[in-house]
Design a protein around this motif. Structure first.
Motif, PDB file in Angstrom:
ATOM      1  N   VAL A   1       0.854  -1.187   0.000  1.00 30.71           N
ATOM      2  CA  VAL A   1       0.000   0.000   0.000  1.00 30.71           C
ATOM      3  C   VAL A   1       0.894   1.243   0.000  1.00 30.71           C
ATOM      4  O   VAL A   1       1.693   1.436   0.928  1.00 30.71           O
ATOM      5  CB  VAL A   1      -0.926   0.019   1.231  1.00 30.71           C
ATOM      6  CG1 VAL A   1      -1.802   1.267   1.225  1.00 30.71           C
ATOM      7  CG2 VAL A   1      -1.784  -1.237   1.253  1.00 30.71           C
ATOM      8  N   PRO A   2       0.779   2.108  -1.011  1.00 32.09           N
ATOM      9  CA  PRO A   2       1.594   3.343  -1.047  1.00 32.09           C
ATOM     10  C   PRO A   2       1.037   4.387  -0.076  1.00 32.09           C
ATOM     11  O   PRO A   2       0.501   5.409  -0.466  1.00 32.09           O
ATOM     12  CB  PRO A   2       1.480   3.786  -2.505  1.00 32.09           C
ATOM     13  CG  PRO A   2       0.157   3.264  -2.958  1.00 32.09           C
ATOM     14  CD  PRO A   2      -0.047   1.961  -2.215  1.00 32.09           C
ATOM     15  N   LEU A   3       1.198   4.101   1.213  1.00 33.73           N
ATOM     16  CA  LEU A   3       0.578   4.941   2.232  1.00 33.73           C
ATOM     17  C   LEU A   3       1.142   6.357   2.211  1.00 33.73           C
ATOM     18  O   LEU A   3       0.396   7.334   2.365  1.00 33.73           O
ATOM     19  CB  LEU A   3       0.798   4.298   3.607  1.00 33.73           C
ATOM     20  CG  LEU A   3      -0.057   4.810   4.762  1.00 33.73           C
ATOM     21  CD1 LEU A   3      -1.527   4.632   4.457  1.00 33.73           C
ATOM     22  CD2 LEU A   3       0.302   4.081   6.043  1.00 33.73           C
ATOM     23  N   ASP A   4       2.432   6.473   2.007  1.00 39.88           N
ATOM     24  CA  ASP A   4       3.050   7.801   1.986  1.00 39.88           C
ATOM     25  C   ASP A   4       2.511   8.640   0.833  1.00 39.88           C
ATOM     26  O   ASP A   4       2.163   9.815   1.011  1.00 39.88           O
ATOM     27  CB  ASP A   4       4.569   7.643   1.875  1.00 39.88           C
ATOM     28  CG  ASP A   4       5.294   8.964   2.070  1.00 39.88           C
ATOM     29  OD1 ASP A   4       4.712   9.889   2.669  1.00 39.88           O
ATOM     30  OD2 ASP A   4       6.449   9.084   1.625  1.00 39.88           O
ATOM     31  N   ASP A   5       2.434   8.049  -0.350  1.00 37.73           N
ATOM     32  CA  ASP A   5       1.918   8.781  -1.507  1.00 37.73           C
ATOM     33  C   ASP A   5       0.445   9.161  -1.313  1.00 37.73           C
ATOM     34  O   ASP A   5       0.017  10.259  -1.713  1.00 37.73           O
ATOM     35  CB  ASP A   5       2.061   7.943  -2.772  1.00 37.73           C
ATOM     36  CG  ASP A   5       3.504   7.866  -3.246  1.00 37.73           C
ATOM     37  OD1 ASP A   5       4.324   8.670  -2.755  1.00 37.73           O
ATOM     38  OD2 ASP A   5       3.810   7.004  -4.092  1.00 37.73           O
ATOM     39  N   MET A   6      -0.330   8.282  -0.702  1.00 39.69           N
ATOM     40  CA  MET A   6      -1.746   8.566  -0.491  1.00 39.69           C
ATOM     41  C   MET A   6      -1.934   9.749   0.466  1.00 39.69           C
ATOM     42  O   MET A   6      -2.738  10.660   0.210  1.00 39.69           O
ATOM     43  CB  MET A   6      -2.447   7.319   0.040  1.00 39.69           C
ATOM     44  CG  MET A   6      -2.531   6.178  -0.952  1.00 39.69           C
ATOM     45  SD  MET A   6      -3.063   4.621  -0.201  1.00 39.69           S
ATOM     46  CE  MET A   6      -4.688   5.054   0.389  1.00 39.69           C
ATOM     47  N   ILE A   7      -1.189   9.748   1.581  1.00 38.26           N
ATOM     48  CA  ILE A   7      -1.325  10.839   2.546  1.00 38.26           C
ATOM     49  C   ILE A   7      -0.791  12.145   1.958  1.00 38.26           C
ATOM     50  O   ILE A   7      -1.395  13.217   2.144  1.00 38.26           O
ATOM     51  CB  ILE A   7      -0.601  10.473   3.851  1.00 38.26           C
ATOM     52  CG1 ILE A   7      -1.313   9.296   4.527  1.00 38.26           C
ATOM     53  CG2 ILE A   7      -0.546  11.670   4.794  1.00 38.26           C
ATOM     54  CD1 ILE A   7      -0.639   8.802   5.793  1.00 38.26           C
ATOM     55  N   GLN A   8       0.314  12.081   1.223  1.00 39.49           N
ATOM     56  CA  GLN A   8       0.837  13.301   0.602  1.00 39.49           C
ATOM     57  C   GLN A   8      -0.117  13.846  -0.455  1.00 39.49           C
ATOM     58  O   GLN A   8      -0.253  15.068  -0.609  1.00 39.49           O
ATOM     59  CB  GLN A   8       2.205  13.020  -0.013  1.00 39.49           C
ATOM     60  CG  GLN A   8       3.315  12.852   1.001  1.00 39.49           C
ATOM     61  CD  GLN A   8       4.683  13.013   0.377  1.00 39.49           C
ATOM     62  OE1 GLN A   8       5.139  14.113   0.103  1.00 39.49           O
ATOM     63  NE2 GLN A   8       5.336  11.893   0.120  1.00 39.49           N
ATOM     64  N   ALA A   9      -0.787  12.951  -1.189  1.00 41.73           N
ATOM     65  CA  ALA A   9      -1.762  13.414  -2.177  1.00 41.73           C
ATOM     66  C   ALA A   9      -2.943  14.093  -1.493  1.00 41.73           C
ATOM     67  O   ALA A   9      -3.452  15.118  -1.977  1.00 41.73           O
ATOM     68  CB  ALA A   9      -2.246  12.231  -3.018  1.00 41.73           C
ATOM     69  N   LEU A  10      -3.388  13.539  -0.364  1.00 41.50           N
ATOM     70  CA  LEU A  10      -4.483  14.172   0.373  1.00 41.50           C
ATOM     71  C   LEU A  10      -4.071  15.531   0.920  1.00 41.50           C
ATOM     72  O   LEU A  10      -4.851  16.495   0.891  1.00 41.50           O
ATOM     73  CB  LEU A  10      -4.921  13.246   1.513  1.00 41.50           C
ATOM     74  CG  LEU A  10      -6.130  13.695   2.340  1.00 41.50           C
ATOM     75  CD1 LEU A  10      -7.349  13.912   1.454  1.00 41.50           C
ATOM     76  CD2 LEU A  10      -6.435  12.683   3.427  1.00 41.50           C
ATOM     77  N   ILE A  11      -2.828  15.640   1.407  1.00 41.47           N
ATOM     78  CA  ILE A  11      -2.325  16.922   1.891  1.00 41.47           C
ATOM     79  C   ILE A  11      -2.267  17.936   0.751  1.00 41.47           C
ATOM     80  O   ILE A  11      -2.680  19.099   0.900  1.00 41.47           O
ATOM     81  CB  ILE A  11      -0.937  16.740   2.531  1.00 41.47           C
ATOM     82  CG1 ILE A  11      -1.046  15.932   3.819  1.00 41.47           C
ATOM     83  CG2 ILE A  11      -0.281  18.087   2.811  1.00 41.47           C
ATOM     84  CD1 ILE A  11       0.302  15.583   4.430  1.00 41.47           C
ATOM     85  N   ALA A  12      -1.768  17.495  -0.414  1.00 38.02           N
ATOM     86  CA  ALA A  12      -1.683  18.401  -1.560  1.00 38.02           C
ATOM     87  C   ALA A  12      -3.071  18.849  -2.022  1.00 38.02           C
ATOM     88  O   ALA A  12      -3.260  20.008  -2.410  1.00 38.02           O
ATOM     89  CB  ALA A  12      -0.945  17.716  -2.705  1.00 38.02           C
ATOM     90  N   LEU A  13      -4.044  17.946  -1.951  1.00 36.46           N
ATOM     91  CA  LEU A  13      -5.409  18.304  -2.348  1.00 36.46           C
ATOM     92  C   LEU A  13      -5.990  19.361  -1.428  1.00 36.46           C
ATOM     93  O   LEU A  13      -6.576  20.353  -1.888  1.00 36.46           O
ATOM     94  CB  LEU A  13      -6.285  17.054  -2.340  1.00 36.46           C
ATOM     95  CG  LEU A  13      -7.778  17.269  -2.652  1.00 36.46           C
ATOM     96  CD1 LEU A  13      -7.955  17.830  -4.052  1.00 36.46           C
ATOM     97  CD2 LEU A  13      -8.555  15.969  -2.476  1.00 36.46           C
TER      98      LEU A  13
END
Length: 330
Positions: A157-169
């Motif tokens: 699971v790319p957890l880091d990418d998912m959380i960073q994408a949510l932060i960027a959104l």
């Protein structure tokens, strides 16, 4: 220089103590209006800070506004920092490869989220029942699928990418615009405003804790814990979190100051809080009905300025000491 900083700290602590004391003795609701004494200037025998255009005492409104400010800013700041810090630490430690989940459970999770999103509108009145039912069905489906040969395979699971994408959104939308839009739609309430500020103000703590975690993971004591076979969540809780928590502690006063500014702006614009709840922003907004009543701007404006300045002064004085005591900033 050191004595000057100590004096500034004493002034800031003194003001925050007076604010807390005033909020403690403040009335639980807005002072009653008195149409016989509207827009009375300060230094009146009864209303020594004057009254607003509907006859409410400015001093009582300031105290009641202090209570509302603390009731909103403290829980929202704590919750947003805990949420952001937890997500940041998890993203920094697990990255994109450490967390693995069976295909069956992943498929059940995706179906659960999709089902809740699709049925949220028609079943809004029974949202709790919908969530409970979706969780129960997805748990059964996940157990069933994970028992199969395909479902037992592990997926990174790319957890880091998912959380960073949510932060960027969230960061791509102006914070005030996002909060103002949602606050204007939802029904005014203290709990609703706290929840709104919590889910919109967690991104900065998440970025800070993620960066601190990334600097802590390569250290020898973390590598030793991994080599000993300790569970990942225990490593985060027992070894990483005690090292990075001063970063979050230094951020909390700034979060409180940010949330006070946002709450005051929303109250000034007439959204977010119920009409019966007093607020410094609402007292500021009353000056539009009496442009010559300077005290309606000076009194709440001074309270807002001193509160935010005190929080920033304490953060500036303490953050260097707190961060220098950890390996994160060395």
């Amino acid at each position: 220089m050191k004595r000057r900083l100590q004096r500034i700290n004493l002034i800031a602590l003194g003001w925050l103590f007076l604010l807390l004391l005033g909020a403690t003795i403040a009335p639980t609701s807005s002072p009653p209006p008195n149409l016989l004494l509207t827009t009375v200037a300060p230094f009146h025998s009864v209303h020594w800070l004057g009254t607003d255009p509907v006859g409410r005492d400015v001093w009582a409104s300031l105290l009641a506004g202090a209570r509302a400010t603390l009731q909103i800013s403290l829980p929202a700041a704590l919750l947003s920092n805990i949420l952001g810090g937890t997500l940041g630490a998890i993203a920094g430690y697990f990255g994109n490869n450490r967390l693995r989940i069976a295909y069956g459970w992943f498929a059940a999770l995706v179906l659960m989220v999709s089902g809740i999103c699709a049925l949220m509108g028609p079943l809004w009145q029974s949202l709790g029942l919908l969530v409970v039912g979706a969780v129960g069905l997805s748990a059964g489906l996940g157990w069933l699928l994970s028992s199969s040969r395909w479902g037992s395979n592990l997926l990174s699971v790319p957890l880091d990418d998912m959380i960073q994408a949510l932060i960027a959104l969230l960061d791509s939308i102006p914070l005030l615009m996002l909060i103002l839009t949602v606050a204007a739609i939802q029904q005014p309430s203290l709990s609703g405003l706290i929840a709104l500020l919590t889910i919109t103000c967690w991104t900065t703590p998440a970025r800070l804790l993620r960066a601190a975690t990334l600097r802590t993971v390569p250290l020898q004591f973390v590598m030793a814990a991994e080599a000993a076979g300790l569970p990942p969540l225990r490593i985060v809780r027992k070894h990483i979190w005690p090292t990075i928590w001063p970063v979050l502690l230094a951020r909390i006063p700034l979060s409180i100051a940010l949330i006070i500014g946002l709450e005051t702006t929303l109250s000034f614009l007439g959204v977010g809080l119920p009409p019966e709840v007093a607020s410094w922003g609402r007292l500021l907004a009353s000056s539009r009905l009496a442009p010559t009543a300077w005290w309606l701007i000076v009194c709440p404006g001074t309270a807002i300025f001193l509160t935010i300045w005190s929080l920033q002064a304490l953060t500036k004085a303490k953050s260097s000491t707190l961060l220098a005591s950890t390996d994160v900033t060395k």
